[in-house]
Design an enzyme around this catalytic site. Structure first.
Site, PDB file in Angstrom:
ATOM      1  N   CYS A 156      12.544 -45.738 -41.525  1.00 28.07           N
ATOM      2  CA  CYS A 156      11.607 -46.474 -40.673  1.00 28.07           C
ATOM      3  C   CYS A 156      10.539 -45.567 -40.083  1.00 28.07           C
ATOM      4  CB  CYS A 156      12.359 -47.167 -39.540  1.00 28.07           C
ATOM      5  SG  CYS A 156      13.813 -48.029 -40.114  1.00 28.07           S
ATOM      6  N   CYS A 191      16.638 -58.125 -32.618  1.00 26.79           N
ATOM      7  CA  CYS A 191      16.369 -57.387 -33.852  1.00 26.79           C
ATOM      8  C   CYS A 191      14.944 -57.601 -34.317  1.00 26.79           C
ATOM      9  CB  CYS A 191      17.307 -57.867 -34.955  1.00 26.79           C
ATOM     10  SG  CYS A 191      19.024 -57.916 -34.437  1.00 26.79           S
ATOM     11  N   SER A 192      14.331 -56.529 -34.802  1.00 26.20           N
ATOM     12  CA  SER A 192      13.014 -56.677 -35.405  1.00 26.20           C
ATOM     13  C   SER A 192      13.181 -57.411 -36.734  1.00 26.20           C
ATOM     14  CB  SER A 192      12.370 -55.311 -35.602  1.00 26.20           C
ATOM     15  OG  SER A 192      13.208 -54.496 -36.383  1.00 26.20           O
ATOM     16  N   LYS A 236       9.458 -55.513 -32.699  1.00 26.26           N
ATOM     17  CA  LYS A 236      10.159 -56.768 -32.428  1.00 26.26           C
ATOM     18  C   LYS A 236       9.312 -57.991 -32.783  1.00 26.26           C
ATOM     19  CE  LYS A 236      13.100 -59.599 -31.164  1.00 26.26           C
ATOM     20  NZ  LYS A 236      12.500 -60.331 -32.283  1.00 26.26           N
ATOM     21  N   HIS A 269       7.904 -55.255 -38.550  1.00 27.18           N
ATOM     22  CA  HIS A 269       8.373 -53.918 -38.908  1.00 27.18           C
ATOM     23  C   HIS A 269       8.440 -53.735 -40.426  1.00 27.18           C
ATOM     24  CE1 HIS A 269      10.333 -50.159 -38.953  1.00 27.18           C
ATOM     25  NE2 HIS A 269      11.593 -50.539 -38.825  1.00 27.18           N
TER      26      HIS A 269
END
Lengths: 138, 335, 392
Positions: free
Chosen positions: C87, C210-211, C332, C336
């Site tokens: 990420c 969670c994103s 979020k 992402h």
């Protein structure tokens, strides 16, 4: 799609997965698990004695993986259990390790709860059963 | 001194299903159980074997084990050397003499007897016998209703105080069509002819039982306890009575009504349970039966105290969680 | 070392784009970046490209993705490399590009990131989300990426009295921030009640913690500070950039109520920039899960360890507060797209520091110093950047 952990690769970690074989650093005396090339504690020691961990420890933290989000190789287990707990355990000998918790107490999991290692099926791929350790409340 | 069991361990899965679950789901339950043990989705006869054997080895140096005899009619692989998994999981020596036994509910006593013989082929003190089983049948057949799961393990010593092995007697004959499974099938079948089945059982088991009494020169009254095969407790009780054993002698070794038919393991789990109340000097008979058909009767004498198992059968019977029939079908990979 | 400036930045909207592949997404971000260069740019002047990407479009181009993408936009001869740190791939593309300029080797370098996550089945998606932890142990414990952060959250709750509600406060804040961001994947507010009651994912997380998985790309053009004036009067300077690693596996770390990689990366960035956390006007931080933003507050020096949830209670980190965090909506709500995220943060900061936030309502006023923070996986890697604008 599985975790791409080949059978020879899995087999190389059998002593760790089947009986928690750790290593005691000959320089600082602390116990590493899983094994390292250089001691995780003194960061200099490269000599180790093999040591079998007791499997006893306490829950350092925990989560409960909801069935739908489980990695593909755990989807059968998730379907059956609905959800399953994963715990970060601080072992008696010092190291922490992550694994599933079986037979979770109905009153819920707590940080500090005593657990012991158990030998279970982890997952199956290519018709080959991958065995390894999980934990169970004492 | 004679070859003896010097320690033992047992394991019963945490999950149970009650008779009532069957009745509410299917209208009836075809087995005389109160409840039975069910393996969790991540358990099999090998994981149960490790559980029981770890307890049996609690006070034993694994390096001193020279023989490993394994028994199950339901190993997780149809073909694969299974002992290697146990050697690694238990930390046994790679040079241990191994022996696998399966094919029928007689596998447990076959492994036990083989281990006694193999002890003469090793310089090490101990043999480890592990009996772990979980018979399978299609849940749509009544056979499944009584099938449970359990494991036990015994450490045998060439010389040692504990449960001394006195002798065994066997009976083998041909009775086809009873509890069988063709190659590749996962569950057992049975032609379901009651009278024929009773004849096979009675002929085979009574032969091995009378054989052992004769061989030992004893009468039923010499034994504190008789552990029967427990695939059909009603037949066991009737036969034991006919042979001259009282209910007080068969009671201590009964596990079927709480664990179910754990295949080749049931009589050995019964033995473990009986050992928890047996006193020094007392004698125990263990009788096994494999449909098809064969039977072993083994005579033991408790000649000294055995170390208490870390998890007695009594405590394993109490440590449990009940599941519903839907959950059960998931565990059997039906849904 | 020569100074580094950002002279252009562009990004796609983040979200679900079944008709766009990695090449098309990358091109969109690239062309928007070119258009943002005030005095224009001859693309042939770009000397190198660092492109962050994890899955290379679901695995179809794991080898040599960067030349493929550069060829697609007419720059086949540029020195190009794919950068992968899960990420943080985008953040490390930016970090490497910044080092390349700072070293004096190059004067014009492209830092970009792209990810195409919405093409794959949910099973393959779960596969890809589980390749960046310690696969041999974390994954074989049946854990997911969310599960690892969940372990941190549960420990933090145990150790510091963080409540479930605090996690939800992060989600509510970041969703509110995203409402007016045209680049954001989710542009709707959620209530604290909604955020508390989502479907469980990994205790203590529900789906609102969670994103999302996202498609998207972002591109940033770095220039040596001495040449920046040729292209714009309003460059944004990269005053400090730090990156650091930690043990990949959560079980090997001394503490799990903070990320050592972030702390080390931040210390390096602050030192290079010569600024203190108190001087930061706003920040884009890595909130792949709500706890990640909470951990970042202390790791970046915005508060003491264990006190992060008080910042949320006091509204310090919302738009209008003393130190707004994730005014873009964050991972979020903005989304992402793994490899793009680190560069997308730089895009947001570039616009904000130039007073060009697309909607006046979401412009951070009078900001001079900003920080971005990009984490790889559960903290195996982290990159931190400190930006200075020339005033709005």
């Amino acid at each position: 799609m599985g975790a791409h952990i080949s059978i020879p690769m899995y087999r190389r970690t059998v002593p760790q997965r089947y009986r928690l074989a750790g290593q005691r650093c000959t320089a600082c005396g602390r116990v590493n698990f899983p094994p390292k090339a250089v001691c995780r504690y003194c960061r200099t020691g490269t000599g180790f004695d093999s040591v079998r961990l007791s499997g006893r420890g306490t829950v350092y933290s925990y989560t409960v993986i909801a069935g739908g989000g489980a990695p593909p190789e755990f989807s059968e287990e998730a379907r059956c259990k609905g959800s399953y707990p994963v715990v970060l355990v601080e072992l008696e000998e010092g190291p922490r390790i992550i694994a599933q918790l079986v037979d979770p107490p109905e009153e819920g999991i707590t940080v500090g709860m005593k657990v012991e290692a158990v030998f279970r099926r982890i997952y199956e791929e290519e018709g080959v059963i991958r065995y390894g350790f999980k934990f169970r409340p004492v | 001194m004679a070859k003896s069991v010097v320690s033992y361990g047992s394991y019963i899965p945490f999950l149970r299903i009650r008779r009532e679950e069957y009745i509410s789901a299917l209208g009836s339950c075809g087995a005389d159980i109160k409840e039975k043990a069910v393996m969790d989705i991540d358990e099999d006869t090998v994981t149960m074997a490790v559980e029981a054997a770890s307890d049996a080895l609690a006070g034993v140096d694994p390096a001193r084990v020279g023989v490993l005899a394994l028994a199950s009619a339901n190993f997780p692989y149809g073909e694969k050397f299974i002992a290697g998994t146990l050697v690694e999981a238990l930390g046994l020596s790679g040079s241990v003499l191994t022996s696998h036994h399966g094919g029928s509910a007689l596998a447990g006593s076959e492994a036990f007897l083989a281990a006694l013989g193999l002890l003469d082929q090793t310089d090490r003190e101990y043999a480890l016998v592990i009996v772990s089983d979980a018979p399978q049948a299609s849940p749509s057949s009544g056979l499944d209703h009584g099938f449970g799961a359990a494991a036990c393990a015994f450490v045998l010593a060439r010389d040692g105080s504990g449960l001394e092995f006195e002798g065994a007697c066997s009976r083998a004959g041909e009775f086809m069509g009873l509890r069988y499974r063709t190659a590749g099938e996962t569950g057992v079948r049975d032609i379901g002819v009651g009278a024929y089945s009773s004849m096979a059982y009675n002929e085979t088991v009574s032969a091995s039982l009378s054989g052992i009494l004769e061989k030992m020169g004893r009468i039923p009254g010499h034994y504190r306890c008789l552990v029967m095969p427990q695939a059909d407790v009603r037949a066991d009780t009737a036969l034991a009575k006919k042979m001259g054993f009282g209910e007080d002698q068969t009671r201590d070794g009964l596990v079927y009504n709480l664990v179910g038919d754990a295949g080749c393991c049931t009589p050995f789990l019964g033995l473990c349970r009986a050992l928890e109340s047996a006193g020094t000097g007392e004698k125990i008979l263990v009788c096994t039966y494999g449909a098809g058909s064969g039977s072993h009767s083994m005579s033991f004498c408790l000649n000294g105290p055995l170390p208490a198992s870390p998890r007695p059968v009594g405590s394993l019977l109490e440590k449990k969680r009940q599941i519903g029939y839907i959950h059960y079908l998931k565990l059997k990979r039906i849904i | 070392m020569q100074g580094v400036a950002i002279i252009g930045a562009g990004q796609t909207r983040y979200g679900d784009f079944p008709d766009l592949g990695v090449k098309e997404l990358f091109a969109q971000a690239y062309f928007e970046m070119l258009r943002s260069v005030d005095r224009g740019l001859d693309p042939g002047m770009i000397q190198a490209a660092y492109i962050g990407c994890l899955s290379a479009g679901g695995g179809f181009q794991l080898g040599q993705l960067a030349p493929l993408l550069m060829g697609h936009v007419g720059l086949p001869g540029v020195n190009a490399v794919r950068v992968e740190n899960a990420c943080a791939s985008g953040g490390y593309a930016l970090f490497n590009a910044a080092c390349a300029v700072a070293s004096g080797k190059f004067d014009l370098v492209l830092a970009a990131g792209v990810e195409k996550m919405r093409d794959v089945s949910s099973s393959k998606g779960r596969y890809w989300l589980g390749v960046s932890g310690d696969t041999e142990y974390e994954r074989l414990a049946g854990s997911t990426f969310a599960g690892i952060y969940a372990l941190m959250a549960a420990r933090y709750m145990h150790q510091y009295g963080l409540k479930r509600e605090h996690l939800s406060m992060v989600a509510v804040k970041n969703h509110r921030h995203a409402v007016n961001n045209p680049k954001a994947q989710f542009r709707r507010e959620i209530t604290i009640d909604q955020a508390l009651k989502g479907a469980p994912v990994a205790y203590p997380f529900n789906v609102w913690d969670c994103s999302p998985t996202s498609d998207g790309a972002a591109a940033v053009l770095l220039c040596s500070a001495k040449m920046a004036a040729n292209f714009t009067d309003r460059p944004v300077y990269l005053r400090g950039f730090g990156a650091a690693s930690d043990y990949l596996a959560i079980h090997d770390r001394d503490s799990i109520t903070g990320l050592a990689a972030t702390r080390k990366a931040a210390a390096e960035a602050y030192r290079q920039a010569g600024v203190s956390p108190r001087e930061i006007d706003f920040a884009e931080v890595h909130d792949c899960f709500t706890i990640a933003e909470i951990l970042a507050y202390a790791d970046l020096g915005f508060c003491e360890e264990g006190r992060a949830h008080h910042l949320l209670e006091e509204g310090v980190t919302q738009l209008g507060g003393r130190l707004p965090v994730n005014v873009s909506g964050g991972l979020k709500a903005k989304g992402h797209p793994i490899g793009a995220t680190g560069c997308g943060m730089a895009c947001e900061i570039f616009r904000q520091l130039r007073g060009e936030a697309s909607e006046p309502s979401r412009q951070v006023k009078n900001a001079r110093l900003a920080l971005s923070h990009n984490v790889g996986g559960s903290g195996g890697t982290a990159a931190v950047f400190i930006y200075q604008g020339g005033g709005q």
